[in-house]
Design an enzyme around this catalytic site. Structure first.
Site, PDB file in Angstrom:
ATOM      1  N   SER A   1       0.421   2.488   6.659  1.00 50.41           N
ATOM      2  CA  SER A   1       0.189   1.231   5.911  1.00 50.41           C
ATOM      3  C   SER A   1       1.189   0.198   6.416  1.00 50.41           C
ATOM      4  CB  SER A   1       0.341   1.482   4.410  1.00 50.41           C
ATOM      5  OG  SER A   1       1.524   2.211   4.140  1.00 50.41           O
TER       6      SER A   1
ATOM      7  N   ILE B   1       0.839  -1.207   0.000  1.00 50.79           N
ATOM      8  CA  ILE B   1       0.000   0.000   0.000  1.00 50.79           C
ATOM      9  C   ILE B   1       0.871   1.252   0.000  1.00 50.79           C
ATOM     10  CG2 ILE B   1      -1.689   1.338   1.330  1.00 50.79           C
ATOM     11  CD1 ILE B   1      -2.959  -1.252   2.215  1.00 50.79           C
TER      12      ILE B   1
ATOM     13  N   GLY C   1       0.302  -2.982   7.430  1.00 49.30           N
ATOM     14  CA  GLY C   1      -0.344  -4.295   7.430  1.00 49.30           C
ATOM     15  C   GLY C   1      -1.790  -4.203   7.871  1.00 49.30           C
TER      16      GLY C   1
ATOM     17  N   GLU D   1      10.182   3.170   6.683  1.00 49.10           N
ATOM     18  CA  GLU D   1      10.032   1.711   6.733  1.00 49.10           C
ATOM     19  C   GLU D   1      10.850   1.165   7.915  1.00 49.10           C
ATOM     20  OE1 GLU D   1       8.409  -0.981   5.295  1.00 49.10           O
ATOM     21  OE2 GLU D   1       9.662  -2.159   6.657  1.00 49.10           O
TER      22      GLU D   1
ATOM     23  N   HIS E   1       5.705 -11.440 -31.636  1.00 52.17           N
ATOM     24  CA  HIS E   1       6.706 -10.395 -31.784  1.00 52.17           C
ATOM     25  C   HIS E   1       6.086  -9.174 -32.431  1.00 52.17           C
ATOM     26  CE1 HIS E   1      10.560  -8.461 -32.408  1.00 52.17           C
ATOM     27  NE2 HIS E   1      10.165  -8.167 -33.640  1.00 52.17           N
TER      28      HIS E   1
HETATM   29  P1  FAD Z   1     -12.962  -8.048   2.152  1.00 53.37           P
HETATM   30  O1  FAD Z   1     -12.729  -7.606   0.781  1.00 53.37           O
HETATM   31  O2  FAD Z   1     -12.380  -7.226   3.253  1.00 53.37           O
HETATM   32  O3  FAD Z   1     -14.544  -8.129   2.326  1.00 53.37           O
HETATM   33  C1  FAD Z   1     -15.144  -8.394   3.536  1.00 53.37           C
HETATM   34  C2  FAD Z   1     -16.561  -7.871   3.486  1.00 53.37           C
HETATM   35  O4  FAD Z   1     -17.275  -8.386   4.598  1.00 53.37           O
HETATM   36  C3  FAD Z   1     -16.681  -6.357   3.576  1.00 53.37           C
HETATM   37  O5  FAD Z   1     -17.601  -5.894   2.626  1.00 53.37           O
HETATM   38  C4  FAD Z   1     -17.205  -6.121   4.977  1.00 53.37           C
HETATM   39  O6  FAD Z   1     -18.009  -4.955   5.095  1.00 53.37           O
HETATM   40  C5  FAD Z   1     -18.048  -7.353   5.169  1.00 53.37           C
HETATM   41  N1  FAD Z   1     -18.293  -7.737   6.559  1.00 53.37           N
HETATM   42  C6  FAD Z   1     -17.390  -7.866   7.561  1.00 53.37           C
HETATM   43  N2  FAD Z   1     -18.002  -8.308   8.683  1.00 53.37           N
HETATM   44  C7  FAD Z   1     -19.301  -8.462   8.360  1.00 53.37           C
HETATM   45  C8  FAD Z   1     -20.438  -8.906   9.083  1.00 53.37           C
HETATM   46  N3  FAD Z   1     -20.345  -9.314  10.336  1.00 53.37           N
HETATM   47  N4  FAD Z   1     -21.633  -8.926   8.438  1.00 53.37           N
HETATM   48  C9  FAD Z   1     -21.738  -8.532   7.141  1.00 53.37           C
HETATM   49  N5  FAD Z   1     -20.700  -8.125   6.420  1.00 53.37           N
HETATM   50  C10 FAD Z   1     -19.497  -8.089   7.018  1.00 53.37           C
HETATM   51  N6  FAD Z   1      -5.363  -7.562  -3.315  1.00 53.37           N
HETATM   52  C11 FAD Z   1      -5.028  -7.988  -4.549  1.00 53.37           C
HETATM   53  O7  FAD Z   1      -5.046  -9.197  -4.795  1.00 53.37           O
HETATM   54  N7  FAD Z   1      -4.688  -7.111  -5.544  1.00 53.37           N
HETATM   55  C12 FAD Z   1      -4.644  -5.775  -5.321  1.00 53.37           C
HETATM   56  O8  FAD Z   1      -4.332  -5.014  -6.214  1.00 53.37           O
HETATM   57  C13 FAD Z   1      -4.968  -5.297  -4.027  1.00 53.37           C
HETATM   58  N8  FAD Z   1      -4.941  -3.980  -3.771  1.00 53.37           N
HETATM   59  C14 FAD Z   1      -5.268  -3.556  -2.520  1.00 53.37           C
HETATM   60  C15 FAD Z   1      -5.182  -2.184  -2.266  1.00 53.37           C
HETATM   61  C16 FAD Z   1      -5.491  -1.707  -1.016  1.00 53.37           C
HETATM   62  C17 FAD Z   1      -5.407  -0.228  -0.750  1.00 53.37           C
HETATM   63  C18 FAD Z   1      -5.927  -2.600   0.010  1.00 53.37           C
HETATM   64  C19 FAD Z   1      -6.319  -2.108   1.362  1.00 53.37           C
HETATM   65  C20 FAD Z   1      -6.006  -3.961  -0.240  1.00 53.37           C
HETATM   66  C21 FAD Z   1      -5.655  -4.442  -1.503  1.00 53.37           C
HETATM   67  N9  FAD Z   1      -5.688  -5.808  -1.795  1.00 53.37           N
HETATM   68  C22 FAD Z   1      -5.339  -6.239  -3.037  1.00 53.37           C
HETATM   69  C23 FAD Z   1      -6.096  -6.794  -0.791  1.00 53.37           C
HETATM   70  C24 FAD Z   1      -7.565  -7.196  -1.009  1.00 53.37           C
HETATM   71  O9  FAD Z   1      -8.363  -6.046  -0.937  1.00 53.37           O
HETATM   72  C25 FAD Z   1      -7.993  -8.211   0.032  1.00 53.37           C
HETATM   73  O10 FAD Z   1      -7.101  -9.278   0.066  1.00 53.37           O
HETATM   74  C26 FAD Z   1      -9.389  -8.721  -0.287  1.00 53.37           C
HETATM   75  O11 FAD Z   1     -10.321  -7.665  -0.301  1.00 53.37           O
HETATM   76  C27 FAD Z   1      -9.833  -9.768   0.729  1.00 53.37           C
HETATM   77  O12 FAD Z   1     -11.099 -10.218   0.394  1.00 53.37           O
HETATM   78  P2  FAD Z   1     -12.119 -10.780   1.485  1.00 53.37           P
HETATM   79  O13 FAD Z   1     -13.318 -11.209   0.728  1.00 53.37           O
HETATM   80  O14 FAD Z   1     -11.433 -11.740   2.348  1.00 53.37           O
HETATM   81  O15 FAD Z   1     -12.463  -9.535   2.423  1.00 53.37           O
HETATM   82  P1  NAI Z   2       2.433  -4.847   3.960  1.00 52.71           P
HETATM   83  O1  NAI Z   2       2.516  -5.995   4.865  1.00 52.71           O
HETATM   84  O2  NAI Z   2       2.544  -5.029   2.498  1.00 52.71           O
HETATM   85  O3  NAI Z   2       3.572  -3.789   4.349  1.00 52.71           O
HETATM   86  C1  NAI Z   2       3.686  -3.242   5.631  1.00 52.71           C
HETATM   87  C2  NAI Z   2       5.059  -2.622   5.757  1.00 52.71           C
HETATM   88  O4  NAI Z   2       5.084  -1.843   6.931  1.00 52.71           O
HETATM   89  C3  NAI Z   2       6.165  -3.671   5.890  1.00 52.71           C
HETATM   90  O5  NAI Z   2       7.215  -3.358   5.010  1.00 52.71           O
HETATM   91  C4  NAI Z   2       6.576  -3.580   7.345  1.00 52.71           C
HETATM   92  O6  NAI Z   2       7.923  -3.880   7.569  1.00 52.71           O
HETATM   93  C5  NAI Z   2       6.278  -2.108   7.642  1.00 52.71           C
HETATM   94  N1  NAI Z   2       6.024  -1.808   9.046  1.00 52.71           N
HETATM   95  C6  NAI Z   2       5.255  -2.516   9.909  1.00 52.71           C
HETATM   96  N2  NAI Z   2       5.221  -1.892  11.119  1.00 52.71           N
HETATM   97  C7  NAI Z   2       5.962  -0.771  10.985  1.00 52.71           C
HETATM   98  C8  NAI Z   2       6.297   0.287  11.868  1.00 52.71           C
HETATM   99  N3  NAI Z   2       5.835   0.325  13.126  1.00 52.71           N
HETATM  100  N4  NAI Z   2       7.091   1.283  11.428  1.00 52.71           N
HETATM  101  C9  NAI Z   2       7.556   1.278  10.147  1.00 52.71           C
HETATM  102  N5  NAI Z   2       7.277   0.291   9.259  1.00 52.71           N
HETATM  103  C10 NAI Z   2       6.482  -0.704   9.677  1.00 52.71           C
HETATM  104  O7  NAI Z   2       1.081  -4.107   4.364  1.00 52.71           O
HETATM  105  P2  NAI Z   2       0.234  -2.958   3.667  1.00 52.71           P
HETATM  106  O8  NAI Z   2       1.061  -2.208   2.694  1.00 52.71           O
HETATM  107  O9  NAI Z   2      -0.432  -2.238   4.775  1.00 52.71           O
HETATM  108  O10 NAI Z   2      -0.847  -3.764   2.866  1.00 52.71           O
HETATM  109  C11 NAI Z   2      -1.710  -4.689   3.535  1.00 52.71           C
HETATM  110  C12 NAI Z   2      -2.027  -5.858   2.681  1.00 52.71           C
HETATM  111  O11 NAI Z   2      -2.886  -5.477   1.639  1.00 52.71           O
HETATM  112  C13 NAI Z   2      -0.810  -6.452   2.003  1.00 52.71           C
HETATM  113  O12 NAI Z   2      -0.253  -7.456   2.803  1.00 52.71           O
HETATM  114  C14 NAI Z   2      -1.334  -7.020   0.749  1.00 52.71           C
HETATM  115  O13 NAI Z   2      -1.636  -8.361   0.958  1.00 52.71           O
HETATM  116  C15 NAI Z   2      -2.611  -6.242   0.502  1.00 52.71           C
HETATM  117  N6  NAI Z   2      -2.413  -5.382  -0.654  1.00 52.71           N
HETATM  118  C16 NAI Z   2      -2.156  -5.959  -1.863  1.00 52.71           C
HETATM  119  C17 NAI Z   2      -1.936  -5.194  -2.969  1.00 52.71           C
HETATM  120  C18 NAI Z   2      -1.606  -5.857  -4.252  1.00 52.71           C
HETATM  121  O14 NAI Z   2      -1.761  -7.060  -4.354  1.00 52.71           O
HETATM  122  N7  NAI Z   2      -1.141  -5.127  -5.270  1.00 52.71           N
HETATM  123  C19 NAI Z   2      -2.000  -3.731  -2.926  1.00 52.71           C
HETATM  124  C20 NAI Z   2      -2.219  -3.230  -1.594  1.00 52.71           C
HETATM  125  C21 NAI Z   2      -2.445  -4.045  -0.525  1.00 52.71           C
END
Ligand code: FAD
Ligand code: NAI
Length: 476
Positions: free
Chosen positions: A280, A195, A282, A214, A455
């Site tokens: 960001s 993120i 985790g 970081e 290509h």
């Molecule tokens: P979620 O997507 O979190 O969905 C859970 C849903 O459950 C939500 O709608 C929530 O409101 C609902 N819910 C929770 N509790 C209840 C309840 N008790 N009753 C009813 N509803 C409830 N992953 C990728 O693979 N590619 C990416 O490019 C990527 N980009 C990301 C960028 C950002 C900024 C972030 C934060 C995450 C990103 N991720 C990405 C990670 C990805 O979003 C998650 O891994 C994914 O959404 C997980 O899916 P999920 O279905 O487990 O949960």
């Molecule tokens: P992340 O786990 O990718 O990165 C967190 C970073 O923060 C790590 O490098 C860690 O060492 C650092 N960190 C942790 N505590 C810290 C502290 N106290 N001070 C300074 N640095 C610290 O987590 P992030 O970026 O929040 O994303 C969460 C999850 O969302 C990811 O694990 C990923 O699975 C998912 N995601 C996936 C994307 C994709 O697939 N393109 C895009 C964005 C999110």
């Protein structure tokens, strides 16, 4: 109060939950899906974190900000002059909202098409009785549903730093970071993970001076070392300031911005003053409001729902998938688990291959990998042959004007089986699909080397990397 009986109830409508519901319905089950996410009008917004504040909106902003950067900095190389370049941030963010809504509506349409009954509200366990679970839905009205099988897919929430709660205005999670109303002049980011890099890139491209603190001394420790090094070089060149080995201390948020006390890798005390701070570091599994205790659903030490390799919880008929369980927090991992669980409920052999799940970081250059890194293979003592090919020597990359990075393939020294593929460069997110398929089919480097690749295309770099494993590249 009405009470309906279903075969399968899914709690959570993110990529894990909505896909599980659709697959279960395809398999002939009577399915209910419960999701509580609200749009700005209070209506449903299916798709969870991924669709509303994750994958989709971040990729929309990455695209818009990349266009802006290209227009400002790179069009000139193509002989295209741009005068009076301007940024309408409200429109840019508004476009992102439109893209999100298209995806929200798309899922609602898919539910209708597959006859999944949707409940908008919070789902929580009430009790287990007669081999079924009673689930309460607290929405505009209160209802309960009964089902023999429950799939919990409640996702995750951003982890806050102790002493610095999110206000989503000044100290923001991914949520606030996707809807700033002005480009911050100075933006701080804690954590250079996925993120931090993606959203840090968005706001840097739009004009912010971005500093990422970081904690770890190593950049992108999970990626292949060579890839991480190449990416860091590119980010440094772009002006994304990444401070490794930073120890964050007191954070003070005021009207004018945020002040972060931190100690650098040399042990020197420093202060970072910024207008906005993205934290960001985790995400944490979300079981808030699920009332897991009512039925004795077990959580692990991280607060995730404890599951076995097949996503079974400690309760018969209750399954959990996606971010709320162990494993990488990725949308495609959640989806695959959703499909597999629906198939297991139907008595089929659903399967998720954790060894081939791709990782993608949508920065510029993009970073993508699948399988083992070189450092992992070394630690395992496995004999391997590396083969790399730079985009600099790829005709399509030159034509695109984007020659940063390379494709690297690691193959078993004896059998030639592909063990890992690592890409940093243009369209790595798309190129990785071939690598995942190769890993899934246990292909050898020779298999890719002998496959015709169009290509000119970036995918030829993958073919050449496969040839490089056997030291016989043709174009380098
Ligand atoms: P979620 O997507 O979190 O969905 C859970 C849903 O459950 C939500 O709608 C929530 O409101 C609902 N819910 C929770 N509790 C209840 C309840 N008790 N009753 C009813 N509803 C409830 N992953 C990728 O693979 N590619 C990416 O490019 C990527 N980009 C990301 C960028 C950002 C900024 C972030 C934060 C995450 C990103 N991720 C990405 C990670 C990805 O979003 C998650 O891994 C994914 O959404 C997980 O899916 P999920 O279905 O487990 O949960
Ligand atoms: P992340 O786990 O990718 O990165 C967190 C970073 O923060 C790590 O490098 C860690 O060492 C650092 N960190 C942790 N505590 C810290 C502290 N106290 N001070 C300074 N640095 C610290 O987590 P992030 O970026 O929040 O994303 C969460 C999850 O969302 C990811 O694990 C990923 O699975 C998912 N995601 C996936 C994307 C994709 O697939 N393109 C895009 C964005 C999110």
């Amino acid at each position: 109060m009405s009470q309906q009986q279903f075969d399968v109830v899914v709690i959570g409508g993110g990529p894990g939950g909505y896909i599980a519901a659709i697959r279960a319905a395809q398999l002939g089950f009577k399915v209910a899906a419960i999701d509580e996410w609200k749009n700005d009008k209070g209506g449903p917004a299916l798709g969870g974190t991924c669709t509303n504040v994750g994958c989709i909106p971040s990729k929309a902003l990455l695209q818009s900000s990349e266009h802006y950067e290209h227009a400002g900095k790179h069009f000139a190389e193509h002989g295209i002059g741009v005068q009076g370049l301007s940024l309408d941030l409200a429109k840019l963010v508004g476009r992102k909202e439109t893209v999100v809504k298209q995806n929200n509506d798309g899922i609602q349409y898919l539910f209708k098409k597959n006859k999944v009954t949707f409940f908008h509200g919070r789902g929580s366990f009430v009790a287990a009785r007669d081999g079924s679970y009673e689930i309460k839905v607290a929405g505009a009205k209160e209802e309960t549903v009964l089902a023999k099988h429950v799939i919990v897919a409640t996702g995750s929430n951003a982890r806050a730093l102790p002493g610095a709660p999110f206000d989503e205005e000044t100290i923001v999670s991914n949520d606030g970071a996707l809807r700033f109303t002005e480009v911050p002049k100075k933006l701080g980011v804690i954590g250079s993970g996925v993120i931090g890099l993606e959203l840090g890139s968005v706001w840097r491209r739009l004009g912010a001076d971005v500093t990422i603190l970081e904690g770890l001394p190593t950049f992108l420790a999970a990626a292949d070392e060579q890839v991480a090094k190449e990416a860091k070089k590119a980010f440094d060149k772009q002006g994304l300031k990444i401070e490794l080995g930073a120890k964050v201390g007191e954070i003070k948020a005021g009207k004018k911005g945020v002040s972060i006390a931190w100690t650098d890798a040399k042990g020197e005390a420093r202060t970072l003053e910024v207008d906005k701070l993205i934290v960001s570091i985790g995400r944490v599994p979300n079981t808030v409001g699920l009332n897991a205790e009512a039925v004795g659903l077990k959580l692990d030490e991280r607060g995730a729902i404890a599951v076995d390799d097949d996503n079974r919880t400690n309760l018969p008929g209750v399954w959990a998938i996606g971010d709320v369980v162990r494993g990488p927090m990725l949308a495609h991992k959640a989806e695959e688990e959703g499909v597999a669980v629906a198939e297991r409920i139907a008595g089929q052999h659903g399967h998720v291959n954790f060894a081939t799940i791709p990782w993608v970081i949508y920065t510029s250059p993009e970073i993508a990998w699948a399988g083992k890194t070189e450092q992992q293979l070394k630690a395992e003592g496995r004999a391997y042959k590396p083969g790399s090919f730079p985009f600099l020597a790829n005709g399509r990359a030159r034509a695109l004007g984007d020659t940063t990075g390379f494709v690297k393939i690691l193959a078993d020294a004896t059998t030639d089986e592909i063990l890992g593929v690592h890409i940093v460069g243009p369209q790595a997110s798309e190129l990785i699909a071939e690598a995942v398929l190769a890993l899934e089919f246990k292909a050898s480097a020779e298999d890719i080397a002998r496959t015709t690749h169009a290509h000119p295309s970036l995918s030829e770099a993958t073919k050449e990397a496969a040839l490089a494993v056997d030291k016989r590249t043709l174009n380098f």
